[in-house]
Design a protein around this motif. Structure first.
Motif, PDB file in Angstrom:
ATOM      1  N   TRP A   1       0.820  -1.200   0.000  1.00 50.78           N
ATOM      2  CA  TRP A   1       0.000   0.000   0.000  1.00 50.78           C
ATOM      3  C   TRP A   1       0.859   1.258   0.000  1.00 50.78           C
ATOM      4  CZ3 TRP A   1      -3.622  -1.948   4.490  1.00 50.78           C
ATOM      5  CH2 TRP A   1      -4.502  -2.920   3.984  1.00 50.78           C
ATOM      6  N   ILE A   2       2.148   1.096   0.247  1.00 51.48           N
ATOM      7  CA  ILE A   2       3.069   2.229   0.291  1.00 51.48           C
ATOM      8  C   ILE A   2       4.245   1.933  -0.627  1.00 51.48           C
ATOM      9  CG2 ILE A   2       2.416   3.045   2.585  1.00 51.48           C
ATOM     10  CD1 ILE A   2       4.691   1.478   3.770  1.00 51.48           C
ATOM     11  N   ASP A   3       4.963   2.987  -1.009  1.00 46.15           N
ATOM     12  CA  ASP A   3       6.127   2.833  -1.879  1.00 46.15           C
ATOM     13  C   ASP A   3       7.418   2.663  -1.080  1.00 46.15           C
ATOM     14  OD1 ASP A   3       4.778   3.157  -4.452  1.00 46.15           O
ATOM     15  OD2 ASP A   3       4.451   5.224  -3.811  1.00 46.15           O
ATOM     16  N   TYR A   4       7.469   3.274   0.100  1.00 46.95           N
ATOM     17  CA  TYR A   4       8.667   3.101   0.936  1.00 46.95           C
ATOM     18  C   TYR A   4       8.283   3.176   2.408  1.00 46.95           C
ATOM     19  CZ  TYR A   4       8.957   8.278   1.517  1.00 46.95           C
ATOM     20  OH  TYR A   4       8.721   9.611   1.811  1.00 46.95           O
ATOM     21  N   ILE A   5       9.085   2.538   3.229  1.00 47.32           N
ATOM     22  CA  ILE A   5       8.879   2.584   4.679  1.00 47.32           C
ATOM     23  C   ILE A   5      10.199   2.959   5.344  1.00 47.32           C
ATOM     24  CG2 ILE A   5       9.355   0.111   5.127  1.00 47.32           C
ATOM     25  CD1 ILE A   5       6.790   0.442   7.099  1.00 47.32           C
ATOM     26  N   VAL A   6      10.091   3.803   6.380  1.00 52.20           N
ATOM     27  CA  VAL A   6      11.272   4.308   7.084  1.00 52.20           C
ATOM     28  C   VAL A   6      11.091   4.052   8.577  1.00 52.20           C
ATOM     29  CG1 VAL A   6      12.885   6.238   7.284  1.00 52.20           C
ATOM     30  CG2 VAL A   6      11.257   6.184   5.385  1.00 52.20           C
ATOM     31  N   PRO A   7      11.278   2.826   9.044  1.00 55.16           N
ATOM     32  CA  PRO A   7      11.139   2.583  10.478  1.00 55.16           C
ATOM     33  C   PRO A   7      12.103   3.463  11.261  1.00 55.16           C
ATOM     34  CG  PRO A   7      12.249   0.750   9.391  1.00 55.16           C
ATOM     35  CD  PRO A   7      11.703   1.628   8.314  1.00 55.16           C
ATOM     36  N   GLN A   8      11.588   4.069  12.310  1.00 53.45           N
ATOM     37  CA  GLN A   8      12.424   4.930  13.147  1.00 53.45           C
ATOM     38  C   GLN A   8      13.213   4.038  14.107  1.00 53.45           C
ATOM     39  OE1 GLN A   8       9.962   7.975  14.972  1.00 53.45           O
ATOM     40  NE2 GLN A   8       8.968   8.470  13.027  1.00 53.45           N
ATOM     41  N   VAL A   9      14.364   3.577  13.630  1.00 52.67           N
ATOM     42  CA  VAL A   9      15.195   2.684  14.452  1.00 52.67           C
ATOM     43  C   VAL A   9      16.107   3.565  15.294  1.00 52.67           C
ATOM     44  CG1 VAL A   9      16.588   0.594  14.471  1.00 52.67           C
ATOM     45  CG2 VAL A   9      15.075   1.045  12.534  1.00 52.67           C
ATOM     46  N   TYR A  10      15.494   4.153  16.312  1.00 51.42           N
ATOM     47  CA  TYR A  10      16.159   5.186  17.105  1.00 51.42           C
ATOM     48  C   TYR A  10      16.883   4.610  18.322  1.00 51.42           C
ATOM     49  CZ  TYR A  10      13.664   8.866  14.477  1.00 51.42           C
ATOM     50  OH  TYR A  10      13.194   9.725  13.497  1.00 51.42           O
ATOM     51  N   TRP A  11      17.482   3.461  18.145  1.00 52.89           N
ATOM     52  CA  TRP A  11      18.215   2.817  19.232  1.00 52.89           C
ATOM     53  C   TRP A  11      19.594   2.408  18.761  1.00 52.89           C
ATOM     54  CZ3 TRP A  11      13.228   0.927  17.858  1.00 52.89           C
ATOM     55  CH2 TRP A  11      12.200   1.453  18.649  1.00 52.89           C
ATOM     56  N   ALA A  12      20.491   2.254  19.725  1.00 46.80           N
ATOM     57  CA  ALA A  12      21.868   1.898  19.408  1.00 46.80           C
ATOM     58  C   ALA A  12      21.998   0.410  19.123  1.00 46.80           C
ATOM     59  CB  ALA A  12      22.783   2.291  20.572  1.00 46.80           C
ATOM     60  N   GLY A  13      23.051   0.055  18.419  1.00 46.94           N
ATOM     61  CA  GLY A  13      23.372  -1.348  18.253  1.00 46.94           C
ATOM     62  C   GLY A  13      23.723  -1.955  19.606  1.00 46.94           C
ATOM     63  N   GLY A  14      23.094  -3.085  19.926  1.00 51.09           N
ATOM     64  CA  GLY A  14      23.338  -3.740  21.205  1.00 51.09           C
ATOM     65  C   GLY A  14      22.425  -3.308  22.332  1.00 51.09           C
ATOM     66  N   PHE A  15      21.554  -2.309  22.088  1.00 51.60           N
ATOM     67  CA  PHE A  15      20.605  -1.874  23.122  1.00 51.60           C
ATOM     68  C   PHE A  15      19.578  -2.985  23.318  1.00 51.60           C
ATOM     69  CE2 PHE A  15      16.687   0.677  24.157  1.00 51.60           C
ATOM     70  CZ  PHE A  15      17.084   1.057  25.431  1.00 51.60           C
ATOM     71  N   ALA A  16      19.581  -3.591  24.494  1.00 50.56           N
ATOM     72  CA  ALA A  16      18.861  -4.856  24.695  1.00 50.56           C
ATOM     73  C   ALA A  16      17.363  -4.794  24.371  1.00 50.56           C
ATOM     74  CB  ALA A  16      19.082  -5.356  26.118  1.00 50.56           C
ATOM     75  N   PRO A  17      16.600  -3.799  24.854  1.00 47.73           N
ATOM     76  CA  PRO A  17      15.167  -3.819  24.572  1.00 47.73           C
ATOM     77  C   PRO A  17      14.829  -3.685  23.088  1.00 47.73           C
ATOM     78  CG  PRO A  17      15.673  -2.342  26.400  1.00 47.73           C
ATOM     79  CD  PRO A  17      16.973  -2.690  25.755  1.00 47.73           C
ATOM     80  N   ALA A  18      15.683  -2.963  22.343  1.00 49.55           N
ATOM     81  CA  ALA A  18      15.423  -2.739  20.914  1.00 49.55           C
ATOM     82  C   ALA A  18      16.775  -2.508  20.245  1.00 49.55           C
ATOM     83  CB  ALA A  18      14.507  -1.530  20.715  1.00 49.55           C
ATOM     84  N   ASP A  19      17.359  -3.577  19.766  1.00 47.05           N
ATOM     85  CA  ASP A  19      18.714  -3.565  19.222  1.00 47.05           C
ATOM     86  C   ASP A  19      18.670  -3.204  17.734  1.00 47.05           C
ATOM     87  OD1 ASP A  19      21.268  -4.142  18.274  1.00 47.05           O
ATOM     88  OD2 ASP A  19      21.440  -6.033  19.374  1.00 47.05           O
ATOM     89  N   TYR A  20      19.355  -2.129  17.378  1.00 48.70           N
ATOM     90  CA  TYR A  20      19.419  -1.725  15.964  1.00 48.70           C
ATOM     91  C   TYR A  20      19.784  -2.905  15.072  1.00 48.70           C
ATOM     92  CZ  TYR A  20      20.640   1.010  11.814  1.00 48.70           C
ATOM     93  OH  TYR A  20      20.684   1.518  10.543  1.00 48.70           O
ATOM     94  N   ASN A  21      20.738  -3.705  15.523  1.00 50.06           N
ATOM     95  CA  ASN A  21      21.251  -4.799  14.695  1.00 50.06           C
ATOM     96  C   ASN A  21      20.302  -5.991  14.604  1.00 50.06           C
ATOM     97  OD1 ASN A  21      23.547  -3.227  14.392  1.00 50.06           O
ATOM     98  ND2 ASN A  21      24.609  -4.216  16.088  1.00 50.06           N
ATOM     99  N   LYS A  22      19.208  -5.942  15.346  1.00 48.54           N
ATOM    100  CA  LYS A  22      18.160  -6.955  15.205  1.00 48.54           C
ATOM    101  C   LYS A  22      16.931  -6.409  14.473  1.00 48.54           C
ATOM    102  CE  LYS A  22      19.407  -9.630  19.345  1.00 48.54           C
ATOM    103  NZ  LYS A  22      18.958 -10.101  20.676  1.00 48.54           N
ATOM    104  N   ILE A  23      16.633  -5.133  14.703  1.00 49.07           N
ATOM    105  CA  ILE A  23      15.431  -4.552  14.102  1.00 49.07           C
ATOM    106  C   ILE A  23      15.592  -4.357  12.596  1.00 49.07           C
ATOM    107  CG2 ILE A  23      13.918  -2.528  14.077  1.00 49.07           C
ATOM    108  CD1 ILE A  23      14.467  -2.206  17.037  1.00 49.07           C
ATOM    109  N   VAL A  24      16.745  -3.868  12.166  1.00 49.47           N
ATOM    110  CA  VAL A  24      16.938  -3.628  10.736  1.00 49.47           C
ATOM    111  C   VAL A  24      16.805  -4.918   9.924  1.00 49.47           C
ATOM    112  CG1 VAL A  24      18.597  -2.860   8.988  1.00 49.47           C
ATOM    113  CG2 VAL A  24      18.240  -1.489  11.058  1.00 49.47           C
ATOM    114  N   PRO A  25      17.432  -6.042  10.343  1.00 52.96           N
ATOM    115  CA  PRO A  25      17.210  -7.292   9.592  1.00 52.96           C
ATOM    116  C   PRO A  25      15.747  -7.737   9.597  1.00 52.96           C
ATOM    117  CG  PRO A  25      19.183  -7.484  10.931  1.00 52.96           C
ATOM    118  CD  PRO A  25      18.507  -6.211  11.349  1.00 52.96           C
ATOM    119  N   TRP A  26      15.037  -7.478  10.683  1.00 54.57           N
ATOM    120  CA  TRP A  26      13.610  -7.839  10.723  1.00 54.57           C
ATOM    121  C   TRP A  26      12.849  -7.075   9.646  1.00 54.57           C
ATOM    122  CZ3 TRP A  26       8.872  -5.509  11.331  1.00 54.57           C
ATOM    123  CH2 TRP A  26       7.791  -6.359  11.598  1.00 54.57           C
ATOM    124  N   TRP A  27      13.120  -5.772   9.522  1.00 56.46           N
ATOM    125  CA  TRP A  27      12.433  -4.988   8.492  1.00 56.46           C
ATOM    126  C   TRP A  27      12.863  -5.414   7.093  1.00 56.46           C
ATOM    127  CZ3 TRP A  27       8.124  -2.503   8.646  1.00 56.46           C
ATOM    128  CH2 TRP A  27       7.651  -2.007   9.867  1.00 56.46           C
TER     129      TRP A  27
END
Length: 523
Positions: free
Chosen positions: A314-340
């Protein structure tokens, strides 16, 4: 240069440009090396040929622009040009400009009043058309301009009577919900949804926008102890939905589907993108979710089924606000980006990453934000994820602030060369025809290139240069030889060294960033 040398160089350039560039007119036209060239000249990940690069320029409460109320039109224009010049210096190729922050407008809208963030008074005419000016100045610099609209937020306060008497919300107070110290249109009321769409489409229809952009606000973020009071609306419109949550998600889904359909109906080339909070659902809530333990989940808390919007295209692009550092346990940049990346894989939806420049040197959430390399590390990680096609930084003033030297590090590591906007074949996959009548001439100022367009759909041009004394005969599968992109049909290369011989090539690009075959010239 001897005639035999010129003939040899032209022959070599013809082989390079016709053999190494496999895109042909009538195809997607992206610059692609032959297998042999690709093997011997792998692209450099630090200088990608195509990458979306932008900052958010926020107008709500005068975060970025205008920097304060009361500026004259000339002062406002100068500030905006300053943000665009920042983008050019950093080799960005787009700007995300907030033009409807609180059910108001940065243009003479037929639907809603002038924004108070222009003059200090809602409905106050700023004395010029800010959106027309923004579009013209962005395109003059070959920057895409994406209009950023907040759909449902009405006011940063709770006093409905503070809105001007002719405001649609004053005329329809039953559409308004007070929550968390702010006013919102009720997304469950079809007439309110249509008004939101009409307001956005007024800008799309009347201005040469390159994109329509939403951020992360749909139903508002949860506020402890408060209830978003739409029970009566659910009773009126919620037939067929067993829960309020499912009905709310459908309300937002309808907004996304309808605005996409309305945009494409009148301007199919205009991109529609959304930048949501980055956690759709935690894995503990849903096995399809990300390996996170975030306190907010867009599916459950904002009624935003962001994963579905991608899967349904339904959209042409998505920009998840991955506003966390790599290794930040509750929301790890290095885990969220691969999920997206997994969510967009197999779809036509582009994935760009929202970057938290505002946290650099200021956030106590994680000690990593005291490290000037944190954002640079994010971009390094992105190079390992093929689906990531770019980044957007929040916000422009924080990018300019360059706290800890983080912006300078980004620019010197990742943005040393310009980049083309990633092509979007879902909008258009046919490349424009090549330019013609390309001439190169030397003067005291440098090498001047002039050419003529062939296709009416050519909107910009890319100029490549290789120094023939350096022996670089690799295909242009990265940006190491990309000098610039521009919208005019002439260019002076002021960096050309006297006595050096160069092979230039010029390509045409259309609104969807499809690229023509290159045309060469030697100087």
């Amino acid at each position: 240069m001897q005639a035999s040398r010129i003939i040899a160089l032209l022959s070599a350039s013809a082989l390079l440009l016709t053999g190494a560039f496999t895109g042909a007119a009538g195809t997607a036209g992206a610059v692609q090396p032959t297998p042999a060239a690709a093997a011997s000249c792998p692209p450099d990940a630090s200088t990608p040929l195509r990458q979306f690069r932008a900052s958010w320029v926020s107008s709500v409460v005068n975060i970025d622009w205008p920097s304060k109320i009361g500026l004259t039109p000339d002062q406002q224009k100068a500030e905006l040009i300053g943000w665009f010049e920042d983008a050019v210096r950093q080799h960005h190729n787009a700007v995300i400009l907030q033009i409807r922050p609180t059910a108001d407008a940065f243009w003479p809208s037929k639907v809603e009043p002038w924004s108070q963030y222009l003059t200090g008074t809602q409905g106050g005419n700023p004395g010029y058309d800010p959106l027309a000016f923004a579009v013209a100045e962005a395109h003059k610099r070959n920057l895409e301009l994406h209009g950023w609209f907040n759909p449902y937020r009405l006011s940063m306060g709770t006093n409905l009577n503070a809105l001007i008497p002719t405001h649609p919300a004053r005329l329809h107070p039953d559409w308004v919900v007070t929550y968390g110290g702010k006013l919102y249109y009720n997304p469950g009321i079809p007439a309110a949804r249509k008004l939101v769409e009409d307001a956005i489409m007024d800008a799309v229809a009347n201005y040469d926008l390159d994109g329509v952009h939403f951020d992360d606000y749909f139903y508002p973020y949860p506020v402890a102890g408060q209830v978003f009071d739409d029970a009566a609306t659910y009773a009126q419109y919620g037939a067929g939905f067993p829960t309020v949550a499912e009905w709310r998600r459908n309300n937002i889904n309808l907004l996304i589907q309808e605005i996409q359909q309305r945009i494409k109906a009148i301007k199919p080339w205009v991109k529609f993108g959304i930048s949501p909070f980055a956690v759709w659902r935690n894995k503990a809530t849903d096995p399809l979710g990300s390996d996170t333990t975030a306190g907010v989940q867009t599916y459950d808390d904002l009624a935003a089924d962001t994963r579905r919007w991608v899967r349904e295209e339904w959209i042409d692009y998505i920009v998840p606000q991955v506003y966390w550092a790599g290794g930040f346990a509750p929301a790890d940049y290095n885990k969220i980006v691969p999920w997206w990346a997994e969510q967009v894989r197999g779809t036509r939806v582009h994935l760009y990453i929202g970057q938290a420049t505002y946290k650099v040197g200021t956030s106590t959430q994680s000690p990593d934000w005291a490290d000037p390399a944190e954002l640079s590390d994010h971009l390094a990680f992105n190079t390992t994820i093929p689906e990531v096609k770019g980044d957007i930084f929040f916000s422009a003033k924080d990018v300019r602030a360059d706290r800890l030297g983080a912006t300078s590090l980004l620019n010197s590591t990742w943005y040393t060369r310009p980049a083309l906007i990633p092509a979007m074949p879902s909008l258009d996959s046919r490349a424009p025809l090549p330019v013609h009548a390309l001439r190169a001439s030397r003067s005291a100022a440098g090498v001047k290139l002039q050419w003529k367009p062939t296709s009416a759909d050519s909107t910009s041009y890319a100029i490549y240069r290789r120094d023939l004394t350096g022996g670089d005969w690799c295909a242009d599968n990265d940006a190491r030889n990309l000098l610039t992109t521009l919208r005019s049909t002439s260019y002076i290369d002021t960096t050309a060294v006297p006595g050096h011989h160069y092979l230039y090539s010029v390509t045409a690009l259309d609104r969807a960033s499809n690229q023509s075959l290159p045309i060469p010239a030697i100087s």
